[in-house]
Design an enzyme around this catalytic site. Sequence first.
Site, short mmCIF file in Angstrom:
data_model
loop_
_atom_site.label_atom_id
_atom_site.label_comp_id
_atom_site.label_asym_id
_atom_site.label_seq_id
_atom_site.Cartn_x
_atom_site.Cartn_y
_atom_site.Cartn_z
N ARG A 191 0.84 -1.21 0.00
CA ARG A 191 0.00 0.00 0.00
C ARG A 191 0.88 1.26 0.00
O ARG A 191 1.05 1.89 -1.03
CB ARG A 191 -0.98 -0.03 1.19
N GLU A 238 -4.27 10.52 10.41
CA GLU A 238 -3.33 11.12 9.45
C GLU A 238 -2.80 12.47 9.97
O GLU A 238 -3.54 13.26 10.55
CB GLU A 238 -4.04 11.32 8.10
C1 LIG Z 1 -2.25 7.03 4.33
C2 LIG Z 1 -1.60 7.47 5.55
C3 LIG Z 1 -2.04 6.74 6.72
C4 LIG Z 1 -0.12 7.40 5.50
O1 LIG Z 1 0.48 6.58 4.88
C5 LIG Z 1 0.56 8.36 6.33
O2 LIG Z 1 -0.08 9.18 6.95
O3 LIG Z 1 1.79 8.33 6.33
#
Ligand SMILES: CC(C)C(=O)C(=O)O
Length: 506
Positions: free
Chosen positions: A14, A144
């Site tokens: 991801r 986030e």
């Molecule tokens: C998508 C988000 C959770 C992410 O990767 C971050 O905030 O670093």
Amino acid sequence: MEKRKIEIMDTTLRDGEQTSGVSFSAAEKLTIAQLLLEELNIDRIEIASARVSEGEFQAVKGITSWATEKGYTNRIEVLSFVDGGVSIEWLKKAGAKVQNLLTKGSMNHLTHQLKKTPEQHFSEIAEIIALAKENNIDTNVYLEDWSNGMRNSPEYVFQFLDFLSTQPVKRILLPDTLGVLIPSLTFEFISKIRAKYPNIHFDFHAHNDYDLSIANVMEAVKAGINGLHVTVNGMGERAGNAPLESTVAVINDYLPEVSINIKETSLYTVSKLVETFTGYRIPANKPIVGDNVFTQTAGIHADGDNKNNLYFNDLLPERFGRKRKYALGKTSGKANIEKNLQELGLKLNQEDLKLVTQRIIELGDKKETVTKEDLPYIISDVLDSHTYQDKITIESYVLMHSKGMRPSTTLLLKIDDEIIEESAQGDGQFDAFMNALSKIYKSKKLTLPKLIDYAVRIPPGSSSDALCETIITWTNNGKEFKTRGLDSDQTVAAIIATQKMLNVIP
Ligand SMILES: CC(C)C(=O)C(=O)O
């Protein structure tokens, strides 16, 4: 004392896929997922973002149906959004059982991006969590921009955590979204949260913008974090995430109070596979998995390794399925060469070893990289040259190759202290060289052996571009003989072989 278990969550599929220019196919995702869960023994993996594309949907479906057969569904996670339930529908159809719900962890993001109040945001989140529960989907919540939230709007973060502590949430994920944390802040922020919510599971998600991800991971562990997010080779948005390989090594070597279950010996295989699938080259100096990190280059290090492994540290290459190497170049001494000879099963006397060392240093000075596979060729060349007494020498030459004109050579040859100059053309540079030589021999009424075969090869298995060997077969008075030349340039190697011929004509 019983060790505290730390969960490792790998997000190569991801966040790693958010590396600019990287996109995995469904088959690649499945292969990596299988290796991560079964070969490396990673606790959990995040495999996609919901709603991204049809291809991503098929990839998630492929992984979840395999995971269902294996009983791994609660180890597979998908990033989802506060979108009134569209993500939940997507996850349901794709067979995913855990959502990592992306919410806003700072007032800055909440007010400027979502333009909502905390109350509005929390109420929408509560709806999604309830909907997920109805559909048998577990929820983890990402805050986030949490690290900036802790710096600029801590009251909001704690208000949010108070709200989440009332919700059926499995884990709370604390991302350093913009990679702004330093070790002291990581420790301070996570310690505060840990003290206020001792019974909630918290993960830390580091980014590497200041190259501090591993230092921050260490402080997160010391502050009592329950889980860590990592990626293979540190892939990920911008400067990437905390690299799996270094995280595992540093926890195993420096944080004895916690335990992880990752199989170190498989890290390199997985790292190489991700390198192949992404086309994203691992830097040669990347700890644990880089090409050079177990290579001793300085002669003094190889010498020290012969004396009670003086230059070893705890990162033994065998731990990671790798081998220590000894480089051959201008700073490598006899000890490096002997280590390579040992591996090849060869032995040289001290005088020959000195000559071979000298030749490797000369090549190193020309910025050539020499590998173990080149070594037998260098030995044969050096020891071979050693047996020639050069009475005839090629003093200098100019080789010309240009478009629309025949290749030509001007040659200066020294025979019995007389220097003779001659020029000629030919079908190629070496042919022109031989024609110039032939003119000199004719003028001196000498016989020049005839070239009957010309073979070029590079040392098999050599990963360097340092050397090529030219072997020429000659005939003279009905006798056949061979000479060889070694150089990074094929024509020069042929000229070296020719000078040897001039001095050994039978
Ligand atoms: C998508 C988000 C959770 C992410 O990767 C971050 O905030 O670093």
